[in-house]
Motif scaffolding. Structure first.
Motif, mmCIF file in Angstrom:
data_model
loop_
_atom_site.group_PDB
_atom_site.id
_atom_site.type_symbol
_atom_site.label_atom_id
_atom_site.label_comp_id
_atom_site.label_asym_id
_atom_site.label_seq_id
_atom_site.Cartn_x
_atom_site.Cartn_y
_atom_site.Cartn_z
ATOM 1 N N UNK A 265 0.840 -1.203 0.000
ATOM 2 C CA UNK A 265 0.000 0.000 0.000
ATOM 3 C C UNK A 265 0.872 1.250 0.000
ATOM 4 N N UNK A 266 1.921 1.239 0.798
ATOM 5 C CA UNK A 266 2.850 2.369 0.846
ATOM 6 C C UNK A 266 3.543 2.558 -0.505
ATOM 7 N N UNK A 267 3.982 1.480 -1.095
ATOM 8 C CA UNK A 267 4.658 1.535 -2.399
ATOM 9 C C UNK A 267 3.731 2.106 -3.471
ATOM 10 N N UNK A 268 2.456 1.776 -3.390
ATOM 11 C CA UNK A 268 1.495 2.269 -4.386
ATOM 12 C C UNK A 268 1.390 3.788 -4.404
ATOM 13 N N UNK A 269 1.689 4.434 -3.302
ATOM 14 C CA UNK A 269 1.718 5.906 -3.272
ATOM 15 C C UNK A 269 2.773 6.411 -4.250
ATOM 16 N N UNK A 270 3.919 5.778 -4.253
ATOM 17 C CA UNK A 270 5.023 6.189 -5.127
ATOM 18 C C UNK A 270 4.729 5.856 -6.586
ATOM 19 N N UNK A 271 4.106 4.719 -6.814
ATOM 20 C CA UNK A 271 3.743 4.348 -8.183
ATOM 21 C C UNK A 271 2.751 5.365 -8.754
ATOM 22 N N UNK A 272 1.782 5.760 -7.948
ATOM 23 C CA UNK A 272 0.801 6.762 -8.378
ATOM 24 C C UNK A 272 1.489 8.107 -8.639
ATOM 25 N N UNK A 273 2.394 8.496 -7.768
ATOM 26 C CA UNK A 273 3.132 9.757 -7.963
ATOM 27 C C UNK A 273 3.923 9.738 -9.264
ATOM 28 N N UNK A 274 4.573 8.621 -9.542
ATOM 29 C CA UNK A 274 5.364 8.518 -10.767
ATOM 30 C C UNK A 274 4.468 8.605 -11.997
ATOM 31 N N UNK B 165 12.720 3.674 2.124
ATOM 32 C CA UNK B 165 12.244 5.042 1.884
ATOM 33 C C UNK B 165 13.173 5.788 0.943
ATOM 34 N N UNK B 166 14.469 5.709 1.184
ATOM 35 C CA UNK B 166 15.400 6.439 0.318
ATOM 36 C C UNK B 166 15.385 5.890 -1.100
ATOM 37 N N UNK B 167 15.195 4.595 -1.264
ATOM 38 C CA UNK B 167 15.096 4.011 -2.605
ATOM 39 C C UNK B 167 13.862 4.518 -3.339
ATOM 40 N N UNK B 168 12.736 4.578 -2.637
ATOM 41 C CA UNK B 168 11.503 5.076 -3.264
ATOM 42 C C UNK B 168 11.613 6.555 -3.631
ATOM 43 N N UNK B 169 12.141 7.351 -2.717
ATOM 44 C CA UNK B 169 12.266 8.794 -2.967
ATOM 45 C C UNK B 169 13.216 9.056 -4.133
ATOM 46 N N UNK B 170 14.392 8.446 -4.090
ATOM 47 C CA UNK B 170 15.390 8.684 -5.143
ATOM 48 C C UNK B 170 14.937 8.125 -6.488
ATOM 49 N N UNK B 171 14.337 6.947 -6.475
ATOM 50 C CA UNK B 171 13.900 6.364 -7.744
ATOM 51 C C UNK B 171 12.773 7.172 -8.367
ATOM 52 N N UNK B 172 11.941 7.772 -7.536
ATOM 53 C CA UNK B 172 10.879 8.632 -8.050
ATOM 54 C C UNK B 172 11.482 9.848 -8.748
ATOM 55 N N UNK B 173 12.513 10.423 -8.133
ATOM 56 C CA UNK B 173 13.181 11.567 -8.749
ATOM 57 C C UNK B 173 13.862 11.161 -10.053
ATOM 58 N N UNK B 174 14.566 10.042 -10.045
ATOM 59 C CA UNK B 174 15.286 9.608 -11.242
ATOM 60 C C UNK B 174 14.348 9.173 -12.363
ATOM 61 N N UNK B 175 13.153 8.700 -12.007
ATOM 62 C CA UNK B 175 12.216 8.277 -13.052
ATOM 63 C C UNK B 175 11.728 9.463 -13.877
ATOM 64 N N UNK B 176 11.897 10.675 -13.356
ATOM 65 C CA UNK B 176 11.548 11.864 -14.137
ATOM 66 C C UNK B 176 12.583 12.093 -15.236
ATOM 67 N N UNK B 177 13.795 11.593 -15.017
ATOM 68 C CA UNK B 177 14.869 11.729 -16.001
ATOM 69 C C UNK B 177 14.824 10.577 -16.991
ATOM 70 N N UNK B 178 14.711 9.356 -16.456
ATOM 71 C CA UNK B 178 14.682 8.158 -17.288
ATOM 72 C C UNK B 178 13.242 7.648 -17.350
ATOM 73 N N UNK B 179 12.535 8.058 -18.366
ATOM 74 C CA UNK B 179 11.114 7.741 -18.488
ATOM 75 C C UNK B 179 10.856 6.295 -18.910
ATOM 76 N N UNK B 180 11.896 5.559 -19.225
ATOM 77 C CA UNK B 180 11.718 4.220 -19.764
ATOM 78 C C UNK B 180 11.913 3.122 -18.734
ATOM 79 N N UNK B 181 12.195 3.495 -17.518
ATOM 80 C CA UNK B 181 12.386 2.494 -16.474
ATOM 81 C C UNK B 181 11.024 1.890 -16.106
ATOM 82 N N UNK B 182 11.025 0.601 -15.778
ATOM 83 C CA UNK B 182 9.818 -0.072 -15.305
ATOM 84 C C UNK B 182 9.674 0.282 -13.828
#
Length: 185
Positions: free
Chosen positions: A82-91, A155-172
C-alpha cells in the motif's frame, strides 16, 4: 475549512510536487486560482505558513492511512505494498513525493517547515521499521540488517527512484518498486 483555503493548500502542494518549493510563488497560486495575493496572505501570512501547513496535511494523511490499514488488519506485506502504491501513483502523475520535493530544498526552508519535514521522515521510517519488525516476527520478511536501517533504505530508494524516473522515463518503475517488496520475502 474554507473552500479558498483548501484550494490554496491543494495548489501549493501540487506546485511543490511538480516544481519544488523554491520553484513557485504566491503569484503562481493567485494567477491559477484567479484571486489576489492578498487572499492568499489572509489564509497563509507567508510561504513558510503555507509550506508548513502542506507538510502537516501530509503527516495527517499518512497517519490516517496507517489507522485505516490497522483497522482493516492489513498484514505486513499488504502494508508495504500500500505504501509503495503511493510512489507508483506519484510517478504515473509525474510528481515527486513531499519528502523528495522538500528534502532537496531543506537548507532553504524556514525552520518551522524543516521541523515538519523531519517529523514526516521520522514518522515514515518509524512506521516502516515497525512493519518490518512485524513481518520478521511472522517470518514473512527475511533480511539481515536492523529494521530501522532497512526502513531507511526502502524510503530512500523510493524517494530517489521517483526523482530519477523523471529523467529516465523508460524504467519499469512499478516493477522496480515491487522488487523492493520482493527483496524482503
Amino acid at each position: 475549512m474554507s473552500g479558498t483555503r483548501e484550494r490554496i493548500l491543494e495548489l501549493g502542494e501540487e506546485l511543490i510536487l511538480t516544481k519544488g518549493y523554491n520553484g513557485f510563488s504566491y503569484q503562481d497560486i493567485s494567477t491559477a486560482l484567479g484571486i489576489k495575493n492578498a487572499a492568499i496572505h489572509y489564509y497563509f501570512a507567508s510561504k513558510e505558513n503555507l509550506g508548513t501547513s502542506i507538510v502537516k496535511t501530509n503527516i495527517q494523511r499518512f497517519e490516517e492511512m496507517i489507522a485505516n490499514m490497522d483497522a482493516l488488519q492489513f498484514d505486513p506485506s499488504k502494508k508495504i505494498e500500500t505504501f509503495i502504491k503511493i510512489y507508483i501513483k506519484s510517478q504515473r502523475e509525474r510528481k515527486l513525493c513531499i519528502v523528495g520535493a522538500l528534502s532537496t530544498d531543506i537548507e532553504t526552508l524556514f525552520p518551522t517547515t524543516q521541523v515538519e519535514v523531519t517529523k514526516i521522515v521520522d514518522l515514515i521510517v518509524h512506521w516502516l521499521a515497525g512493519v518490518l519488525m512485524e513481518g520478521k516476527k511472522l517470518k514473512v520478511f527475511h533480511f539481515e540488517e536492523e529494521e530501522k536501517q532497512r526502513a531507511f533504505l526502502i524510503l530512500s530508494s523510493l524517494v530517489a527512484s521517483l526523482q530519477l524516473s523523471r529523467v529516465n522515463k523508460y524504467v519499469d518503475y512499478k516493477g522496480y518498486c515491487y522488487s523492493l517488496l520482493e527483496q524482503l520475502k
